[in-house]
Design an enzyme around this catalytic site. Structure first.
Site, PDB file in Angstrom:
ATOM      1  N   PRO A 195      34.667  49.560  33.851  1.00 27.93           N
ATOM      2  CA  PRO A 195      35.073  48.838  32.635  1.00 27.93           C
ATOM      3  C   PRO A 195      34.190  47.598  32.482  1.00 27.93           C
ATOM      4  CG  PRO A 195      36.606  48.388  34.412  1.00 27.93           C
ATOM      5  CD  PRO A 195      35.615  49.362  34.963  1.00 27.93           C
ATOM      6  N   ASP A 240      31.091  44.174  35.786  1.00 26.15           N
ATOM      7  CA  ASP A 240      32.271  44.989  36.019  1.00 26.15           C
ATOM      8  C   ASP A 240      33.492  44.068  35.950  1.00 26.15           C
ATOM      9  OD1 ASP A 240      34.340  46.549  37.022  1.00 26.15           O
ATOM     10  OD2 ASP A 240      33.100  47.515  38.546  1.00 26.15           O
ATOM     11  N   HIS A 241      34.346  44.296  34.951  1.00 22.43           N
ATOM     12  CA  HIS A 241      35.486  43.404  34.751  1.00 22.43           C
ATOM     13  C   HIS A 241      36.524  43.540  35.862  1.00 22.43           C
ATOM     14  CE1 HIS A 241      37.258  40.414  32.298  1.00 22.43           C
ATOM     15  NE2 HIS A 241      36.762  40.836  31.135  1.00 22.43           N
ATOM     16  N   ARG A 242      36.392  44.535  36.721  1.00 22.04           N
ATOM     17  CA  ARG A 242      37.316  44.661  37.843  1.00 22.04           C
ATOM     18  C   ARG A 242      37.027  43.631  38.931  1.00 22.04           C
ATOM     19  NH1 ARG A 242      36.269  50.828  39.322  1.00 22.04           N
ATOM     20  NH2 ARG A 242      34.155  49.960  39.099  1.00 22.04           N
ATOM     21  N   CYS A 261      35.518  40.546  38.515  1.00 24.28           N
ATOM     22  CA  CYS A 261      35.646  39.143  38.097  1.00 24.28           C
ATOM     23  C   CYS A 261      36.053  39.091  36.635  1.00 24.28           C
ATOM     24  CB  CYS A 261      34.330  38.390  38.317  1.00 24.28           C
ATOM     25  SG  CYS A 261      32.980  38.921  37.245  1.00 24.28           S
TER      26      CYS A 261
END
Length: 485
Positions: free
Chosen positions: A282, A455-457, A459
């Site tokens: 994501p 990658d929004h997972r 940070c």
């Protein structure tokens, strides 16, 4: 009595499970020496010449050029101990008569005994592959003397097939593409002086020899002499089809006129990785414009002081390693099975490079320990290796963060796709003169757009923004980087 041994496609490393046969270097009935390259294959990572660990007579080949084989599939069989003794007048006694269909099916079951008496085997180990017990010395099988075939060792060193005389020693060439280019134009690589490190012969050396009309060697010399020698290899009449161009072996045309090109090799690997990145990560992107005038001035001052030149990409790499030390979340990967973020201690910096074979991402290992000068040298070396097709699987894998300098294509911005399984990629647009407010006044400055896809997972936007802002501050005021040294 000859012993027939089967040589299988070895594990070429980095989890590669298959390879495509690009070109056979030997034929059925040829005599091969121990560790002589017998086939050129293309993996998803690089072009590789595969050496055979056995010496003897080739009795069968499996797979035509353009065929994909899985790791562990048979490549060829070799009759060890089948060479004719000196003075024997019948070369046919050196090997069993080749079967007309030997290229597609074995003439008899290969010996399966893994170790006992393979005196013609080198014992050398490829990645994940060995020939059994090593031997005290390597025994090289010589060709029969009375009219038998000549082992094609001259071919792999750039000479024409069947060229008389032994090869006096190894030629400083590591790229199969350079060897092929020399072979197709009848150039003897032993007559060239390499411009690479330690005398390594590069593609540019061969192309220069073609332009200057260096005398050709062997039977192919007459053909090459009649061709145009102006420009690069792609302009010569006998040159191969440029990489990426659909050919009869790689493309098919439908009845409606559409052309279908298989996604294989580097292009196929890129397609799989980008698709996986989009499916699993994501991602989000943030960007900022930065005034790069001072950075360009600092680089000009460094290069004016003498010594090796420092490239702009090396300065951006140095800035990135300093920024990753402040924001280590972006130098990480996600273990989806354990539901954990794995922070990585070393920075192995990848950079996107466009080549004739497609997009490749060479990796500078331990970039966080390198100076700008050493980074420049490594970027130059890996770029040249990428263009000549000489990158190894290790040099194309293991990255933890990637730089993408799409500014070389003349574009200002982009939204990079993360190089799975990494957590972020920094994109660098072109540096162009633009109006900019500098010290309260409107001025013309050198401006660059920087974009970070993350990658929004691993940070949130605050961390990503902090990383990108630090990079921009170092670009606008290079002295900021001194605090991290």
């Amino acid at each position: 009595m000859a012993q027939v041994l089967e040589f299988k496609l070895p594990d070429l490393g980095e989890g590669l499970t298959e390879a495509e046969i690009v070109r056979w270097l030997v034929s059925v009935g040829d005599v091969v020496a121990v560790d002589q390259p017998v086939v050129e294959v293309e993996t998803a990572k690089a072009m590789v010449e595969v050496p055979c660990p056995y010496g003897g007579v080739v009795t069968a080949r499996y797979g035509e050029e353009g065929t994909e084989l899985p790791v562990g599939a048979p490549l060829l069989t070799v009759a060890v101990g089948a060479s004719a003794p000196a003075g024997e007048s019948t070369p046919a006694a050196a090997a069993p008569a080749p079967d007309p269909v030997a290229d597609s099916a074995p003439t008899r079951p290969p010996a399966q005994d893994p170790a006992p008496s393979r005196e013609g085997a080198s014992g050398n180990v490829l990645v994940g592959y060995g020939t059994g017990a090593p031997v005290a010395r390597r025994r090289r099988v010589r060709p029969p003397v009375n009219g038998a075939r000549t082992a094609p060792s001259a071919v792999r060193d750039g000479g024409a097939a069947g060229a008389p005389g032994p090869v006096p020693g190894p030629v400083a060439v590591v790229s199969p593409l350079v060897r092929r280019l020399a072979r197709e134009h009848g150039l003897d690589l032993r007559t060239l002086t390499g411009s690479g490190r330690d005398g390594l012969i590069l593609r540019c050396d061969v192309e220069r020899a073609i332009r200057e009309g260096v005398p050709a060697s062997g039977a192919q010399g007459a053909t090459a002499a009649t061709a145009s020698t102006v420009g690069t290899a792609s302009t010569v009449a006998t040159a191969p089809t440029p990489a990426g161009t659909p050919t009869a072996a790689t493309a098919s045309t439908t009845r409606s006129g559409a052309t279908r090109v298989p996604l294989r090799g580097v292009r196929g690997a890129v397609a799989e990785k980008l698709t996986r990145s989009r499916h699993e990560i994501p991602d989000a992107t943030c960007w900022v414009d930065a005034d790069a005038t001072e950075l360009l001035a600092a680089r000009a001052a460094m290069n004016a002081a003498g010594g090796p030149k420092i490239s702009l990409i090396a300065l951006f790499a140095r800035i990135c390693t300093a920024a990753l030390a402040r924001h280590p979340e972006l130098n990480s990967t996600v273990d989806t099975a354990a539901r954990e973020i794995v922070l990585l201690p070393e920075v192995h910096l990848g950079f996107a490079a466009q080549t004739d074979r497609g997009l490749v991402v060479p990796v500078v290992r331990d970039a966080h320990t390198c100076s700008a000068e050493s980074l420049s040298a490594e970027f130059a070396r890996l770029t040249e290796a990428g263009r000549s097709g000489a990158l190894t699987p290790r040099e194309l894998t293991g990255g933890t963060f990637t730089l993408n300098n799409y500014g070389v294509f003349g574009v200002d911005g982009s939204t990079p796709i993360i190089n799975h399984p990494e957590a972020a990629m920094l994109g660098i647009g072109r540096i162009a003169a633009k109006p900019w407010v500098h010290q309260g006044e409107l001025a013309v400055r050198q401006v660059v757009q920087l974009s970070l896809t993350f990658d929004h997972r691993v940070c949130d936007g605050g961390t990503a923004g902090g990383f990108l802002r630090y990079v921009a501050d170092c670009v606008e005021q290079p002295a900021v980087l001194l605090r991290a040294l």
